[in-house]
Design a protein around this motif. Structure first.
Motif, PDB file in Angstrom:
ATOM      1  N   LEU A  62      -3.080   0.006  -9.857  1.00 64.05           N
ATOM      2  CA  LEU A  62      -2.372  -0.568  -8.715  1.00 64.05           C
ATOM      3  C   LEU A  62      -3.120  -0.295  -7.414  1.00 64.05           C
ATOM      4  O   LEU A  62      -3.235  -1.186  -6.560  1.00 64.05           O
ATOM      5  CB  LEU A  62      -0.947   0.004  -8.639  1.00 64.05           C
ATOM      6  CG  LEU A  62      -0.005  -0.382  -9.783  1.00 64.05           C
ATOM      7  CD1 LEU A  62       1.331   0.334  -9.635  1.00 64.05           C
ATOM      8  CD2 LEU A  62       0.212  -1.893  -9.821  1.00 64.05           C
ATOM      9  N   VAL A  63      -3.630   0.922  -7.260  1.00 71.27           N
ATOM     10  CA  VAL A  63      -4.352   1.270  -6.032  1.00 71.27           C
ATOM     11  C   VAL A  63      -5.639   0.461  -5.914  1.00 71.27           C
ATOM     12  O   VAL A  63      -5.938  -0.112  -4.855  1.00 71.27           O
ATOM     13  CB  VAL A  63      -4.668   2.780  -6.008  1.00 71.27           C
ATOM     14  CG1 VAL A  63      -5.623   3.113  -4.862  1.00 71.27           C
ATOM     15  CG2 VAL A  63      -3.384   3.587  -5.846  1.00 71.27           C
ATOM     16  N   PHE A  64      -6.409   0.380  -7.003  1.00 74.38           N
ATOM     17  CA  PHE A  64      -7.662  -0.386  -6.969  1.00 74.38           C
ATOM     18  C   PHE A  64      -7.390  -1.860  -6.718  1.00 74.38           C
ATOM     19  O   PHE A  64      -8.131  -2.523  -5.957  1.00 74.38           O
ATOM     20  CB  PHE A  64      -8.433  -0.211  -8.275  1.00 74.38           C
ATOM     21  CG  PHE A  64      -8.965   1.182  -8.496  1.00 74.38           C
ATOM     22  CD1 PHE A  64      -9.065   2.084  -7.439  1.00 74.38           C
ATOM     23  CD2 PHE A  64      -9.350   1.603  -9.760  1.00 74.38           C
ATOM     24  CE1 PHE A  64      -9.548   3.363  -7.637  1.00 74.38           C
ATOM     25  CE2 PHE A  64      -9.843   2.877  -9.961  1.00 74.38           C
ATOM     26  CZ  PHE A  64      -9.942   3.762  -8.901  1.00 74.38           C
ATOM     27  N   SER A  65      -6.360  -2.381  -7.359  1.00 75.28           N
ATOM     28  CA  SER A  65      -6.025  -3.794  -7.144  1.00 75.28           C
ATOM     29  C   SER A  65      -5.641  -4.045  -5.696  1.00 75.28           C
ATOM     30  O   SER A  65      -6.037  -5.053  -5.094  1.00 75.28           O
ATOM     31  CB  SER A  65      -4.875  -4.207  -8.073  1.00 75.28           C
ATOM     32  OG  SER A  65      -5.242  -4.086  -9.427  1.00 75.28           O
ATOM     33  N   PHE A  66      -4.864  -3.119  -5.123  1.00 77.50           N
ATOM     34  CA  PHE A  66      -4.456  -3.271  -3.721  1.00 77.50           C
ATOM     35  C   PHE A  66      -5.662  -3.200  -2.797  1.00 77.50           C
ATOM     36  O   PHE A  66      -5.785  -3.996  -1.848  1.00 77.50           O
ATOM     37  CB  PHE A  66      -3.453  -2.178  -3.355  1.00 77.50           C
ATOM     38  CG  PHE A  66      -3.111  -2.138  -1.899  1.00 77.50           C
ATOM     39  CD1 PHE A  66      -2.248  -3.064  -1.349  1.00 77.50           C
ATOM     40  CD2 PHE A  66      -3.670  -1.169  -1.071  1.00 77.50           C
ATOM     41  CE1 PHE A  66      -1.947  -3.037   0.009  1.00 77.50           C
ATOM     42  CE2 PHE A  66      -3.374  -1.136   0.278  1.00 77.50           C
ATOM     43  CZ  PHE A  66      -2.510  -2.066   0.823  1.00 77.50           C
ATOM     44  N   ILE A  67      -6.574  -2.248  -3.055  1.00 77.99           N
ATOM     45  CA  ILE A  67      -7.758  -2.114  -2.206  1.00 77.99           C
ATOM     46  C   ILE A  67      -8.605  -3.386  -2.256  1.00 77.99           C
ATOM     47  O   ILE A  67      -9.035  -3.908  -1.212  1.00 77.99           O
ATOM     48  CB  ILE A  67      -8.594  -0.897  -2.642  1.00 77.99           C
ATOM     49  CG1 ILE A  67      -7.846   0.398  -2.324  1.00 77.99           C
ATOM     50  CG2 ILE A  67      -9.959  -0.896  -1.948  1.00 77.99           C
ATOM     51  CD1 ILE A  67      -8.524   1.639  -2.842  1.00 77.99           C
ATOM     52  N   GLU A 104      -8.953  -9.432   4.101  1.00 75.72           N
ATOM     53  CA  GLU A 104      -9.538  -9.138   5.405  1.00 75.72           C
ATOM     54  C   GLU A 104     -10.872  -9.864   5.590  1.00 75.72           C
ATOM     55  O   GLU A 104     -11.162 -10.411   6.665  1.00 75.72           O
ATOM     56  CB  GLU A 104      -9.743  -7.630   5.536  1.00 75.72           C
ATOM     57  CG  GLU A 104     -10.362  -7.191   6.855  1.00 75.72           C
ATOM     58  CD  GLU A 104      -9.516  -7.556   8.059  1.00 75.72           C
ATOM     59  OE1 GLU A 104     -10.100  -7.762   9.140  1.00 75.72           O
ATOM     60  OE2 GLU A 104      -8.284  -7.666   7.913  1.00 75.72           O
ATOM     61  N   VAL A 105     -11.693  -9.879   4.532  1.00 81.01           N
ATOM     62  CA  VAL A 105     -12.985 -10.586   4.614  1.00 81.01           C
ATOM     63  C   VAL A 105     -12.755 -12.080   4.814  1.00 81.01           C
ATOM     64  O   VAL A 105     -13.451 -12.725   5.626  1.00 81.01           O
ATOM     65  CB  VAL A 105     -13.806 -10.323   3.332  1.00 81.01           C
ATOM     66  CG1 VAL A 105     -15.003 -11.254   3.265  1.00 81.01           C
ATOM     67  CG2 VAL A 105     -14.274  -8.878   3.289  1.00 81.01           C
ATOM     68  N   GLU A 106     -11.816 -12.646   4.098  1.00 80.85           N
ATOM     69  CA  GLU A 106     -11.535 -14.076   4.227  1.00 80.85           C
ATOM     70  C   GLU A 106     -11.057 -14.415   5.638  1.00 80.85           C
ATOM     71  O   GLU A 106     -11.499 -15.420   6.227  1.00 80.85           O
ATOM     72  CB  GLU A 106     -10.486 -14.495   3.197  1.00 80.85           C
ATOM     73  CG  GLU A 106     -11.010 -14.471   1.765  1.00 80.85           C
ATOM     74  CD  GLU A 106      -9.895 -14.537   0.742  1.00 80.85           C
ATOM     75  OE1 GLU A 106      -8.711 -14.640   1.154  1.00 80.85           O
ATOM     76  OE2 GLU A 106     -10.185 -14.466  -0.465  1.00 80.85           O
ATOM     77  N   ARG A 107     -10.147 -13.582   6.188  1.00 80.40           N
ATOM     78  CA  ARG A 107      -9.660 -13.831   7.546  1.00 80.40           C
ATOM     79  C   ARG A 107     -10.803 -13.736   8.564  1.00 80.40           C
ATOM     80  O   ARG A 107     -10.914 -14.566   9.475  1.00 80.40           O
ATOM     81  CB  ARG A 107      -8.559 -12.832   7.901  1.00 80.40           C
ATOM     82  CG  ARG A 107      -7.223 -13.136   7.272  1.00 80.40           C
ATOM     83  CD  ARG A 107      -6.119 -12.363   7.961  1.00 80.40           C
ATOM     84  NE  ARG A 107      -6.311 -10.925   7.809  1.00 80.40           N
ATOM     85  CZ  ARG A 107      -5.788 -10.206   6.826  1.00 80.40           C
ATOM     86  NH1 ARG A 107      -5.042 -10.794   5.909  1.00 80.40           N
ATOM     87  NH2 ARG A 107      -5.991  -8.900   6.769  1.00 80.40           N
ATOM     88  N   ARG A 108     -11.646 -12.721   8.378  1.00 84.25           N
ATOM     89  CA  ARG A 108     -12.760 -12.546   9.306  1.00 84.25           C
ATOM     90  C   ARG A 108     -13.729 -13.722   9.225  1.00 84.25           C
ATOM     91  O   ARG A 108     -14.175 -14.246  10.261  1.00 84.25           O
ATOM     92  CB  ARG A 108     -13.497 -11.250   8.991  1.00 84.25           C
ATOM     93  CG  ARG A 108     -14.674 -10.984   9.925  1.00 84.25           C
ATOM     94  CD  ARG A 108     -15.467  -9.778   9.463  1.00 84.25           C
ATOM     95  NE  ARG A 108     -16.684  -9.633  10.224  1.00 84.25           N
ATOM     96  CZ  ARG A 108     -17.706  -8.880   9.882  1.00 84.25           C
ATOM     97  NH1 ARG A 108     -17.653  -8.191   8.747  1.00 84.25           N
ATOM     98  NH2 ARG A 108     -18.777  -8.800  10.643  1.00 84.25           N
TER      99      ARG A 108
END
Length: 253
Positions: free
Chosen positions: A27-32, A39-43
């Motif tokens: 779950l943590v890796f998937s969230f990261i 964030e990359v897509e928005r940027r």
């Protein structure tokens, strides 16, 4: 196959701990990865929109000097691999950035496909509803991917250490519990041999200690009953010998 209580505790705790850690890490890796991708897509989308709006007038005016200045400035932005401007006929007007990535064919990155080494995005150059070309940028994600891989590696190391520590604690706790239970078993076994003198004398404050005190009380009670019964048996034997002696004396009379 018989499994000791200690083995059952270690295996059970190990399975539970491992299962929970696998789920948590997944779950943590998937969230990261998901949050980083978003964030990359928005940027990338924000950069190409601003870049497109900024260079539109110079594309119309074919001001190549200004276009080269724009792509140089865009490519110098931290984390940007390259920037490129194409006219409406597909001709290159200006480009700047890492030569390694400038030589690669432009393929817009697809959302939800994970993080590539370079995230590529483009936007049209439009003015009054007409298309005058496009801008292309590439974001260098190698450092971010290395950081994520390092985070994953550290997390897995911590998870393995946690499992080992939990297993070690389980082994120690199981050994301590089994040793106490073996003492109880030894006392009960001697009771079968009519030896009620031994005591467990467990001074703990948990449920096992309460059971040990109950066994000690039971052994004390059995010891008293055994001693009392033994004395009564001796008394009966003495009385029987006395009666037999009296009967013998009466017969001689």
């Amino acid at each position: 196959m018989k499994l000791s209580l200690r083995t059952q505790a270690v295996v059970g705790i190990g399975l539970i701990e491992s299962s929970m850690l696998v789920i948590l890490l997944y779950l943590v890796f998937s969230f990261i990865e998901a949050s980083t991708s978003e964030e990359v897509e928005r940027r990338a989308e924000s950069m190409v929109r601003v870049f497109s709006a900024t260079v539109s007038d110079d594309v119309l005016a074919l001001d190549l000097a200004s276009l080269y200045a724009f792509v140089e400035e865009a490519a110098s932005t931290p984390g940007t691999a390259f920037a490129r401007i194409i006219d409406h006929e597909g001709h290159l007007l200006a480009q700047a950035g890492d030569g390694e990535f400038l030589l690669k064919p432009f393929r817009p990155s697809i959302r939800g496909r994970g993080l590539p080494d370079v995230y590529m995005a483009s936007a049209p150059i439009e003015k009054a509803g007409l298309n005058y070309g496009s801008v292309e940028i590439g974001l260098d994600l190698r450092e971010q991917k290395t950081a994520i891989d390092g985070l994953k590696s550290n997390s897995l190391t911590i998870a393995v250490l946690e499992v080992l520590i939990a297993a070690g604690f389980s082994i120690a706790a199981g050994h301590y519990l089994v040793r106490r239970l073996n003492q109880m078993r030894a006392v009960v076994r001697r009771a079968h041999e009519e030896n009620y003198q031994q005591r467990i004398d467990d001074r703990g404050v948990d449920e096992v200690s309460e059971l040990a005190r109950e066994i000690d009380q039971l052994m004390a009670s059995a010891d008293w009953d055994y001693g009392t019964g033994k004395r009564r048996t001796e008394d009966l034997k003495a009385l029987n010998r006395l009666l037999q002696r009296k009967i013998s004396e009466l017969r001689r009379l």
